[in-house]
Design a protein around this motif. Structure first.
Motif, PDB file in Angstrom:
ATOM      1  N   LEU A  78      20.597  87.621 104.129  1.00 53.49           N
ATOM      2  CA  LEU A  78      21.715  88.322 104.231  1.00 53.49           C
ATOM      3  C   LEU A  78      22.795  87.597 104.227  1.00 53.49           C
ATOM      4  CD1 LEU A  78      22.950  91.170 103.790  1.00 53.49           C
ATOM      5  CD2 LEU A  78      22.243  91.813 106.347  1.00 53.49           C
ATOM      6  N   GLU A  79      22.946  86.735 105.593  1.00 50.07           N
ATOM      7  CA  GLU A  79      24.075  85.923 105.703  1.00 50.07           C
ATOM      8  C   GLU A  79      24.712  85.153 104.526  1.00 50.07           C
ATOM      9  OE1 GLU A  79      25.991  82.960 109.055  1.00 50.07           O
ATOM     10  OE2 GLU A  79      23.964  83.740 109.467  1.00 50.07           O
ATOM     11  N   THR A  80      23.627  84.701 104.072  1.00 50.40           N
ATOM     12  CA  THR A  80      23.935  83.719 102.814  1.00 50.40           C
ATOM     13  C   THR A  80      24.434  84.415 101.556  1.00 50.40           C
ATOM     14  OG1 THR A  80      22.124  82.121 103.799  1.00 50.40           O
ATOM     15  CG2 THR A  80      22.679  81.871 101.283  1.00 50.40           C
ATOM     16  N   ARG A  81      23.932  85.470 101.374  1.00 48.86           N
ATOM     17  CA  ARG A  81      24.198  86.454 100.444  1.00 48.86           C
ATOM     18  C   ARG A  81      25.633  86.926 100.515  1.00 48.86           C
ATOM     19  NH1 ARG A  81      20.862  91.753  99.856  1.00 48.86           N
ATOM     20  NH2 ARG A  81      19.524  90.507 101.416  1.00 48.86           N
ATOM     21  N   VAL A  82      25.941  87.199 101.675  1.00 48.44           N
ATOM     22  CA  VAL A  82      27.532  87.808 102.179  1.00 48.44           C
ATOM     23  C   VAL A  82      28.381  86.546 101.458  1.00 48.44           C
ATOM     24  CG1 VAL A  82      29.140  88.197 103.683  1.00 48.44           C
ATOM     25  CG2 VAL A  82      27.006  89.168 103.903  1.00 48.44           C
ATOM     26  N   ARG A  83      28.114  85.347 102.140  1.00 47.34           N
ATOM     27  CA  ARG A  83      28.798  84.211 101.763  1.00 47.34           C
ATOM     28  C   ARG A  83      29.054  83.926 100.241  1.00 47.34           C
ATOM     29  NH1 ARG A  83      28.100  83.703 106.997  1.00 47.34           N
ATOM     30  NH2 ARG A  83      29.470  82.458 108.156  1.00 47.34           N
ATOM     31  N   TYR A  84      27.699  84.079  99.455  1.00 46.83           N
ATOM     32  CA  TYR A  84      27.792  83.914  98.240  1.00 46.83           C
ATOM     33  C   TYR A  84      29.017  84.780  97.569  1.00 46.83           C
ATOM     34  CZ  TYR A  84      26.412  83.947  93.303  1.00 46.83           C
ATOM     35  OH  TYR A  84      26.456  83.762  91.893  1.00 46.83           O
ATOM     36  N   TRP A  85      28.819  86.017  97.739  1.00 49.44           N
ATOM     37  CA  TRP A  85      29.755  86.882  97.086  1.00 49.44           C
ATOM     38  C   TRP A  85      30.988  86.889  97.250  1.00 49.44           C
ATOM     39  CZ3 TRP A  85      27.928  88.766  92.714  1.00 49.44           C
ATOM     40  CH2 TRP A  85      26.647  89.205  92.461  1.00 49.44           C
ATOM     41  N   PHE A  86      31.627  86.334  98.534  1.00 43.83           N
ATOM     42  CA  PHE A  86      32.882  86.089  99.014  1.00 43.83           C
ATOM     43  C   PHE A  86      33.375  84.938  98.093  1.00 43.83           C
ATOM     44  CE2 PHE A  86      32.510  89.093 102.219  1.00 43.83           C
ATOM     45  CZ  PHE A  86      33.658  89.814 102.263  1.00 43.83           C
ATOM     46  N   ALA A  87      32.558  83.863  98.142  1.00 45.63           N
ATOM     47  CA  ALA A  87      32.864  82.456  97.482  1.00 45.63           C
ATOM     48  C   ALA A  87      33.018  82.859  95.977  1.00 45.63           C
ATOM     49  CB  ALA A  87      31.714  81.530  97.633  1.00 45.63           C
ATOM     50  N   ARG A  92      36.404  83.500  91.076  1.00 43.82           N
ATOM     51  CA  ARG A  92      36.709  84.230  89.999  1.00 43.82           C
ATOM     52  C   ARG A  92      38.062  84.531  90.081  1.00 43.82           C
ATOM     53  NH1 ARG A  92      31.599  88.438  89.746  1.00 43.82           N
ATOM     54  NH2 ARG A  92      30.102  87.195  88.573  1.00 43.82           N
ATOM     55  N   GLU A  93      38.639  84.714  91.179  1.00 39.85           N
ATOM     56  CA  GLU A  93      40.165  85.106  91.279  1.00 39.85           C
ATOM     57  C   GLU A  93      40.902  83.851  90.979  1.00 39.85           C
ATOM     58  OE1 GLU A  93      43.588  86.482  94.736  1.00 39.85           O
ATOM     59  OE2 GLU A  93      41.364  86.323  95.286  1.00 39.85           O
ATOM     60  N   ASP A  94      40.687  82.555  91.199  1.00 36.42           N
ATOM     61  CA  ASP A  94      41.496  81.650  91.021  1.00 36.42           C
ATOM     62  C   ASP A  94      41.577  81.401  89.361  1.00 36.42           C
ATOM     63  OD1 ASP A  94      42.014  81.025  93.289  1.00 36.42           O
ATOM     64  OD2 ASP A  94      40.750  79.250  93.597  1.00 36.42           O
ATOM     65  N   ALA A  95      40.362  81.589  88.798  1.00 38.30           N
ATOM     66  CA  ALA A  95      40.271  81.560  87.263  1.00 38.30           C
ATOM     67  C   ALA A  95      40.911  82.828  86.405  1.00 38.30           C
ATOM     68  CB  ALA A  95      38.605  81.547  86.892  1.00 38.30           C
ATOM     69  N   PHE A 102      36.912  91.344  91.961  1.00 40.86           N
ATOM     70  CA  PHE A 102      36.995  92.285  92.655  1.00 40.86           C
ATOM     71  C   PHE A 102      35.305  92.819  93.015  1.00 40.86           C
ATOM     72  CE2 PHE A 102      36.830  96.953  93.744  1.00 40.86           C
ATOM     73  CZ  PHE A 102      37.679  96.735  94.899  1.00 40.86           C
ATOM     74  N   ALA A 103      34.543  92.877  91.716  1.00 45.27           N
ATOM     75  CA  ALA A 103      33.317  93.252  91.737  1.00 45.27           C
ATOM     76  C   ALA A 103      32.396  92.260  92.949  1.00 45.27           C
ATOM     77  CB  ALA A 103      32.458  93.106  90.279  1.00 45.27           C
ATOM     78  N   ALA A 104      32.727  91.047  92.787  1.00 39.64           N
ATOM     79  CA  ALA A 104      32.088  90.286  93.844  1.00 39.64           C
ATOM     80  C   ALA A 104      32.689  90.170  95.262  1.00 39.64           C
ATOM     81  CB  ALA A 104      32.541  88.744  93.405  1.00 39.64           C
ATOM     82  N   TYR A 105      33.914  90.494  95.572  1.00 40.22           N
ATOM     83  CA  TYR A 105      34.293  90.932  96.833  1.00 40.22           C
ATOM     84  C   TYR A 105      33.705  92.319  97.283  1.00 40.22           C
ATOM     85  CZ  TYR A 105      38.116  87.285  96.732  1.00 40.22           C
ATOM     86  OH  TYR A 105      38.913  86.194  96.623  1.00 40.22           O
ATOM     87  N   TYR A 271      40.470  92.311 102.960  1.00 42.52           N
ATOM     88  CA  TYR A 271      39.271  92.849 102.157  1.00 42.52           C
ATOM     89  C   TYR A 271      38.667  91.377 101.411  1.00 42.52           C
ATOM     90  CZ  TYR A 271      36.593  95.596  99.037  1.00 42.52           C
ATOM     91  OH  TYR A 271      35.381  96.291  98.424  1.00 42.52           O
ATOM     92  N   ALA A 272      39.453  90.741 101.204  1.00 44.74           N
ATOM     93  CA  ALA A 272      38.938  89.355 100.280  1.00 44.74           C
ATOM     94  C   ALA A 272      38.662  88.160 101.348  1.00 44.74           C
ATOM     95  CB  ALA A 272      40.048  88.963  99.310  1.00 44.74           C
TER      96      ALA A 272
END
Length: 397
Positions: A78-87, A92-95, A102-105, A271-272
């Motif tokens: 779970l902790e790794t999954r959370v970091r995955y989606w924030f990264a 995606r924001e930078d791109a 937003f879907a990932a955040y 939030y981000a």
């Protein structure tokens, strides 16, 4: 030493990156994380920390390798999954992929919010009690004699420019920034009956001068231990806005710098962001964020209404970005400090910074974070509704 034994040890490169990040050696930190990912493409923790330090740039495509891991995400811890989606949200924001970002955040926040429950009713009740206890009448009582020179407090919401303000001040001679320390909270807690912080602030009116003075003494002693050589000490625990009325009595002359930023920008930036601290449980849900902002802003308006003028300085992040020198001069004037050019070279200050803004304060002031929320506006109706008339207050101020 680990890398000398095993040069291809991805986790050691990742840990080296973390150490370099804390020291402000950001190009070296970025290189360490890139090496870790090259050695171990599914090293999500390295992907995540790199996303907080860097932007997409030529020569290294951060987004595609992370997108390629999405099928593995459901099986991650779970902790790794959370970091995955924030990264993934950050890259995606930078791109410029704001809907996908937003879907990932949103997914990262959904998972984190489930781990971090918050008692909003209890938070609302505490705000009401503070406003009731620290009335204008209570605050008319004579203040105590301060046990030494009071500290400088920086308060506000996370992501409102507080670390930038601290870094500017800590770049002046004789000023020490101790960061986000809990000394004031612990000093108040120790003075409550049974050491029960939930008795704050109801227990305050019954406390005599000796008991109140003990809070001040304990707090000042803790700060002196942290910064024995500091002529001025900056305490940047943002939630200290809960204690401004108390400080007015026990540490007269204390100066409070209130960092402000547009409510939508403040809340979306929270939030981000995935925080290291476990106490920021309000940050992972748009509705909760908006209501938290309302409680904080309501309390700050109360302090302005009941305390004498001259103790609190409101500083808008947008103004600091537009005119850094002008706002720095304004802050130093408020504190009774002489102007010093060093405060404009805050990004060269080598003091350790442990907040999520560690990378930002190593760079000169930049404008790219202004009105960031507008790129996500179609997704933020819940936040706007929760903020309600706070947006009006901001526009009128």
């Amino acid at each position: 030493q680990a890398l000398a034994v095993r040069a291809g040890f991805a986790e050691a490169h990742g840990n080296l990156g973390l150490a370099l990040k804390e020291q402000g050696r950001l190009p070296e930190a970025v290189a360490a994380f890139e090496t870790a990912i090259a050695l171990k493409p599914d090293f999500v923790h390295a992907h995540f920390t790199l996303s907080t330090l860097s932007n997409l740039r030529e020569g290294w495509n951060y987004l595609e390798p992370l997108e390629a891991l999405q099928a593995q995400a459901p099986g991650m811890p779970l902790e790794t999954r959370v970091r995955y989606w924030f990264a993934l949200g950050k890259w995606r924001e930078d791109a410029g992929q704001y809907d996908a970002s937003f879907a990932a955040y949103r997914e990262g926040n959904r998972l984190k919010h489930g781990q971090t429950p918050i008692d909003e009713a209890g938070e609302e009740a505490m705000t009401n009690r503070i406003i009731e206890v620290f009335s204008r009448d209570y605050l008319k009582q004579p203040p105590l004699a301060p046990p030494g020179r009071p500290p400088i407090l920086i308060v506000g919401m996370p992501r409102s420019g507080t670390t930038l303000l601290e870094q500017i001040l800590a770049s002046c001679p004789g000023v020490v920034g101790v960061g986000e320390v809990t000394d004031l909270h612990e000093s108040v807690k120790a003075a409550m009956p049974g050491g029960d912080f939930s008795r704050y602030p109801a227990a305050i009116p019954a406390m005599d001068g000796q008991a109140l003075g003990a809070i001040a003494g304990r707090y000042m002693h803790a700060l002196r231990q942290r910064a024995p050589q500091g002529e001025r000490v900056v305490d940047k625990l943002l939630s200290n806005f809960l204690f401004i009325g108390l400080l007015h009595r026990i540490l007269p002359g204390v100066k409070v710098i209130h960092a402000m930023r547009h409510p939508m920008d403040t809340c979306f930036s929270n939030y981000a962001c995935l925080f290291d601290q476990s106490n920021l449980n309000f940050a992972y849900d748009l509705g909760t964020l908006g209501r938290c902002f309302r409680r904080y802003a309501r309390l700050m308006r109360h302090w302005h209404a009941v305390l004498p003028a001259g103790g609190i300085l409101d500083v808008r992040y947008e103004d600091v970005v537009a005119d850094t020198e002008g706002q720095a001069r304004r802050v130093l004037d408020f504190l009774g400090m002489p102007w010093d050019e060093n405060c404009l070279d805050f990004h060269r200050n080598e003091r350790k910074v442990k907040t999520v803004s560690a990378a930002q304060v190593r760079r000169p002031v930049y404008r790219s974070s202004l009105s960031r929320w507008k790129r996500y506006e179609p997704h933020l109706e819940e936040l706007r509704a929760a903020l309600g008339d706070e947006l009006g207050y901001w526009d009128e101020a």
